[in-house]
Design a protein around this motif. Structure first.
Motif, PDB file in Angstrom:
ATOM      1  N   VAL A  68       0.838  -1.202   0.000  1.00 60.33           N
ATOM      2  CA  VAL A  68       0.000   0.000   0.000  1.00 60.33           C
ATOM      3  C   VAL A  68       0.875   1.255   0.000  1.00 60.33           C
ATOM      4  O   VAL A  68       0.628   2.213  -0.753  1.00 60.33           O
ATOM      5  N   ARG A  69       1.915   1.260   0.840  1.00 62.79           N
ATOM      6  CA  ARG A  69       2.789   2.434   0.929  1.00 62.79           C
ATOM      7  C   ARG A  69       3.515   2.682  -0.393  1.00 62.79           C
ATOM      8  O   ARG A  69       3.614   3.829  -0.858  1.00 62.79           O
ATOM      9  N   VAL A  70       4.021   1.630  -0.998  1.00 64.84           N
ATOM     10  CA  VAL A  70       4.769   1.789  -2.240  1.00 64.84           C
ATOM     11  C   VAL A  70       3.844   2.256  -3.367  1.00 64.84           C
ATOM     12  O   VAL A  70       4.231   3.112  -4.189  1.00 64.84           O
ATOM     13  N   ARG A  71       2.632   1.744  -3.408  1.00 62.16           N
ATOM     14  CA  ARG A  71       1.680   2.193  -4.439  1.00 62.16           C
ATOM     15  C   ARG A  71       1.413   3.690  -4.309  1.00 62.16           C
ATOM     16  O   ARG A  71       1.343   4.409  -5.309  1.00 62.16           O
ATOM     17  N   GLN A  72       1.290   4.164  -3.074  1.00 62.00           N
ATOM     18  CA  GLN A  72       1.084   5.590  -2.854  1.00 62.00           C
ATOM     19  C   GLN A  72       2.318   6.387  -3.281  1.00 62.00           C
ATOM     20  O   GLN A  72       2.210   7.445  -3.915  1.00 62.00           O
ATOM     21  N   GLN A  73       3.516   5.877  -2.949  1.00 59.78           N
ATOM     22  CA  GLN A  73       4.756   6.544  -3.366  1.00 59.78           C
ATOM     23  C   GLN A  73       4.839   6.652  -4.888  1.00 59.78           C
ATOM     24  O   GLN A  73       5.213   7.709  -5.427  1.00 59.78           O
ATOM     25  N   ILE A  74       4.513   5.559  -5.561  1.00 58.82           N
ATOM     26  CA  ILE A  74       4.584   5.553  -7.026  1.00 58.82           C
ATOM     27  C   ILE A  74       3.589   6.548  -7.610  1.00 58.82           C
ATOM     28  O   ILE A  74       3.909   7.305  -8.547  1.00 58.82           O
ATOM     29  N   THR A  75       2.380   6.568  -7.070  1.00 55.77           N
ATOM     30  CA  THR A  75       1.355   7.491  -7.564  1.00 55.77           C
ATOM     31  C   THR A  75       1.827   8.935  -7.452  1.00 55.77           C
ATOM     32  O   THR A  75       1.689   9.731  -8.396  1.00 55.77           O
ATOM     33  N   GLU A  76       2.396   9.279  -6.317  1.00 53.90           N
ATOM     34  CA  GLU A  76       2.890  10.643  -6.116  1.00 53.90           C
ATOM     35  C   GLU A  76       4.072  10.937  -7.037  1.00 53.90           C
ATOM     36  O   GLU A  76       4.171  12.025  -7.622  1.00 53.90           O
ATOM     37  N   LEU A  77       4.955   9.961  -7.192  1.00 52.11           N
ATOM     38  CA  LEU A  77       6.145  10.151  -8.015  1.00 52.11           C
ATOM     39  C   LEU A  77       5.786  10.415  -9.471  1.00 52.11           C
ATOM     40  O   LEU A  77       6.244  11.400 -10.071  1.00 52.11           O
ATOM     41  N   VAL A  78       4.972   9.533 -10.056  1.00 52.53           N
ATOM     42  CA  VAL A  78       4.703   9.638 -11.500  1.00 52.53           C
ATOM     43  C   VAL A  78       3.695  10.733 -11.818  1.00 52.53           C
ATOM     44  O   VAL A  78       3.470  11.038 -13.001  1.00 52.53           O
ATOM     45  N   SER A  79       3.100  11.334 -10.795  1.00 50.39           N
ATOM     46  CA  SER A  79       2.234  12.495 -11.013  1.00 50.39           C
ATOM     47  C   SER A  79       3.050  13.773 -11.181  1.00 50.39           C
ATOM     48  O   SER A  79       2.497  14.822 -11.542  1.00 50.39           O
ATOM     49  N   GLY A  80       4.350  13.697 -10.915  1.00 55.31           N
ATOM     50  CA  GLY A  80       5.227  14.860 -11.035  1.00 55.31           C
ATOM     51  C   GLY A  80       6.440  14.548 -11.864  1.00 55.31           C
ATOM     52  O   GLY A  80       6.358  13.883 -12.910  1.00 55.31           O
ATOM     53  N   ASP A  81       7.597  14.997 -11.401  1.00 57.67           N
ATOM     54  CA  ASP A  81       8.853  14.782 -12.126  1.00 57.67           C
ATOM     55  C   ASP A  81       9.491  13.459 -11.723  1.00 57.67           C
ATOM     56  O   ASP A  81       9.591  13.143 -10.536  1.00 57.67           O
ATOM     57  N   VAL A  82       9.941  12.712 -12.715  1.00 58.92           N
ATOM     58  CA  VAL A  82      10.596  11.427 -12.508  1.00 58.92           C
ATOM     59  C   VAL A  82      12.026  11.541 -13.032  1.00 58.92           C
ATOM     60  O   VAL A  82      12.254  12.123 -14.103  1.00 58.92           O
ATOM     61  N   PRO A  83      13.019  11.006 -12.313  1.00 59.21           N
ATOM     62  CA  PRO A  83      14.397  11.064 -12.824  1.00 59.21           C
ATOM     63  C   PRO A  83      14.501  10.501 -14.232  1.00 59.21           C
ATOM     64  O   PRO A  83      13.927   9.449 -14.536  1.00 59.21           O
ATOM     65  N   ASP A  84      15.231  11.203 -15.088  1.00 63.66           N
ATOM     66  CA  ASP A  84      15.326  10.793 -16.489  1.00 63.66           C
ATOM     67  C   ASP A  84      15.796   9.355 -16.651  1.00 63.66           C
ATOM     68  O   ASP A  84      15.289   8.612 -17.505  1.00 63.66           O
ATOM     69  N   ASP A  85      16.786   8.956 -15.850  1.00 61.57           N
ATOM     70  CA  ASP A  85      17.354   7.619 -16.028  1.00 61.57           C
ATOM     71  C   ASP A  85      16.467   6.512 -15.468  1.00 61.57           C
ATOM     72  O   ASP A  85      16.825   5.325 -15.561  1.00 61.57           O
ATOM     73  N   ALA A  86      15.322   6.878 -14.925  1.00 64.60           N
ATOM     74  CA  ALA A  86      14.376   5.873 -14.425  1.00 64.60           C
ATOM     75  C   ALA A  86      13.271   5.571 -15.424  1.00 64.60           C
ATOM     76  O   ALA A  86      12.483   4.645 -15.210  1.00 64.60           O
ATOM     77  N   VAL A  87      13.198   6.321 -16.514  1.00 70.28           N
ATOM     78  CA  VAL A  87      12.088   6.201 -17.457  1.00 70.28           C
ATOM     79  C   VAL A  87      12.567   5.590 -18.772  1.00 70.28           C
ATOM     80  O   VAL A  87      13.534   6.063 -19.373  1.00 70.28           O
ATOM     81  N   HIS A  88      11.866   4.531 -19.197  1.00 71.41           N
ATOM     82  CA  HIS A  88      12.217   3.829 -20.438  1.00 71.41           C
ATOM     83  C   HIS A  88      10.952   3.603 -21.262  1.00 71.41           C
ATOM     84  O   HIS A  88       9.921   3.196 -20.718  1.00 71.41           O
ATOM     85  N   PRO A  89      11.004   3.832 -22.578  1.00 73.92           N
ATOM     86  CA  PRO A  89       9.847   3.521 -23.427  1.00 73.92           C
ATOM     87  C   PRO A  89       9.538   2.021 -23.390  1.00 73.92           C
ATOM     88  O   PRO A  89      10.458   1.193 -23.439  1.00 73.92           O
ATOM     89  N   VAL A  90       8.266   1.692 -23.309  1.00 77.70           N
ATOM     90  CA  VAL A  90       7.860   0.285 -23.283  1.00 77.70           C
ATOM     91  C   VAL A  90       8.426  -0.470 -24.480  1.00 77.70           C
ATOM     92  O   VAL A  90       8.864  -1.625 -24.365  1.00 77.70           O
ATOM     93  N   ALA A  91       8.424   0.162 -25.633  1.00 77.54           N
ATOM     94  CA  ALA A  91       8.871  -0.501 -26.861  1.00 77.54           C
ATOM     95  C   ALA A  91      10.355  -0.840 -26.856  1.00 77.54           C
ATOM     96  O   ALA A  91      10.813  -1.619 -27.702  1.00 77.54           O
ATOM     97  N   GLU A  92      11.117  -0.269 -25.918  1.00 77.27           N
ATOM     98  CA  GLU A  92      12.568  -0.476 -25.917  1.00 77.27           C
ATOM     99  C   GLU A  92      13.064  -1.368 -24.777  1.00 77.27           C
ATOM    100  O   GLU A  92      14.277  -1.497 -24.580  1.00 77.27           O
ATOM    101  N   VAL A  93      12.149  -1.993 -24.034  1.00 77.89           N
ATOM    102  CA  VAL A  93      12.562  -2.872 -22.944  1.00 77.89           C
ATOM    103  C   VAL A  93      12.188  -4.314 -23.277  1.00 77.89           C
ATOM    104  O   VAL A  93      11.328  -4.574 -24.120  1.00 77.89           O
ATOM    105  N   THR A  94      12.862  -5.241 -22.615  1.00 76.93           N
ATOM    106  CA  THR A  94      12.521  -6.662 -22.708  1.00 76.93           C
ATOM    107  C   THR A  94      11.842  -7.068 -21.413  1.00 76.93           C
ATOM    108  O   THR A  94      12.354  -6.797 -20.329  1.00 76.93           O
TER     109      THR A  94
END
Length: 391
Positions: A68-94
């Motif tokens: 529950v805590r992590v889901r809330q953290q993720i919701t808050e995180l992705v509603s704002g700024d996310v570190p560039d090196d943490a974000v990857h296009p779905v089409a480019e991951v395995t």
């Protein structure tokens, strides 16, 4: 920093946030969450080593309060700024198998599916066996052959005996089939001798995946008397790469169909966990069926209660599946043995009429459900292509 764009009609918005295990070139598999058309690396974004693992098991074992805590953290995180090196296009991951599967159990929870098979195999008897409406019927599968979506499926060999044959022969399966199902992943387990109650379902089950329980119908038909499925089922079971967290399915909750006779006390639910989830089955790119999960007679909470009522343990990473999802209409049947009525009523796939799977065929199952924010959420897909049997 990156602001993730989430289209209004995305099936992977803030109401969903499914977990998966992914890798990028030169880096090992680790845990991520899908947001729109991006995957967020949780080890980088949250700075937590539990997400550097190549499976979700270590995170799931931390328990419901942590989820529950992590889901809330993720919701808050992705509603704002996310570190560039943490974000990857779905089409480019395995994508990889999201969990280490501890045990695998498959149920038989659709009254429509069970009745159809009863009419096919026992035309002069009652469609349902006497125990069917008293307990969720199931069997133990093989955890080692659970594979992630996109994995090719080798046609199994085995003994098979057609009705017009005097003796069994050995060779490739002639009646290879699918079963469109929903699977549930146990996050925290139970001790030997301790049953899990239906009311504990939401705190012990982490999330849900799509399942295709590939089935060798001719091998199964010859072997299953008197002990049930074995080699006809154990060669491969495919699951989707994304695990939809249980809280994301709150808006999809509906009553189960009327259960008559009333289940025994250990199977009764205060608030039933029926789920309004719409599946779609495509065969070589042609949609052939739309199974409705809301028609399932037994709920996943009842399945877990029955699985453990004898004192059997449940463990982090256990996978249990619903069995084939079928509705009352022909175009809602979730297995080709039903859809083609045992091969007697072929379906049209493009320019061909087909009954069971041929080498080179590909099957893809998708699903959506109502989201808590009024949108719809998605499960991604579970797909597999059939390769020829080995000699």
């Amino acid at each position: 920093m990156t602001v993730i764009d989430i289209p209004e009609d995305s099936l992977f918005g803030l109401a969903n946030l499914p977990y998966g295990v992914f890798s990028t070139p030169g880096k090992k598999p680790r845990v991520g969450v899908r947001v729109g058309e991006s995957v967020v690396d949780l080890a980088v974004a949250l700075g937590d080593d539990v997400f550097t693992q190549p499976r979700l098991n270590e995170f799931m074992a931390q328990g419901h309060a942590r989820w529950v805590r992590v889901r809330q953290q993720i919701t808050e995180l992705v509603s704002g700024d996310v570190p560039d090196d943490a974000v990857h296009p779905v089409a480019e991951v395995t994508m990889h198998l999201p969990i280490e599967v501890a045990d695998y159990v498959d149920f038989y929870a659709s009254e429509h599916h069970a009745s159809n098979l009863g009419r096919l195999f026992r035309p002069n008897a009652q469609p349902l066996m006497p125990n069917w409406k008293h307990l969720p019927v199931g069997y133990h599968g093989r955890s080692g052959t659970v594979v992630v979506s996109g994995t090719d499926i080798v046609r199994p060999n085995g003994q098979r005996k057609a009705p017009d044959e005097d003796a069994p022969t050995f060779g490739p399966c002639r009646r290879l089939d699918i079963e469109a199902e929903l699977g549930f992943i146990v996050g925290t387990g139970s001790e030997l001798g301790a049953a899990v109650h239906t009311a504990d379902f939401a705190t012990q089950v982490f999330g849900a995946v799509l399942v295709n329980d590939w089935s060798a119908r001719d091998i199964q038909a010859w072997e299953y008397v008197p002990l049930g499925p074995f080699l006809g089922k154990s060669f491969a079971t495919s699951i989707s790469a994304w695990v939809v967290p249980l809280p994301a399915l709150e808006a999809a909750r509906v009553p189960t169909p009327v259960q008559d006779p009333k289940p025994l006390p250990y199977l009764q639910e205060g608030e039933p966990w029926g789920l309004d989830i719409d599946l779609a089955v495509s065969w070589n790119g042609h949609e052939v069926s739309r199974p409705p999960y809301r028609e399932m007679y037994w709920s996943p909470a009842q399945m877990l209660a029955h699985l453990t009522v004898n004192g059997a343990t449940s463990r982090t990473g256990d996978l249990y599946a619903s069995g084939t999802i079928s509705g009352p209409e022909k175009d809602q049947r979730g297995a080709f043995i039903e859809l083609t009525w045992g091969g007697k009523e072929p379906v049209r796939i493009g320019e061909e009429e087909r009954t069971f799977l041929q080498d080179g065929d590909e099957v893809t199952i998708t699903a959506t459900a109502p989201g808590t924010d009024g949108t719809r959420i998605g499960f991604g897909e579970v797909s597999g292509r059939i390769l020829p049997a080995t000699t």
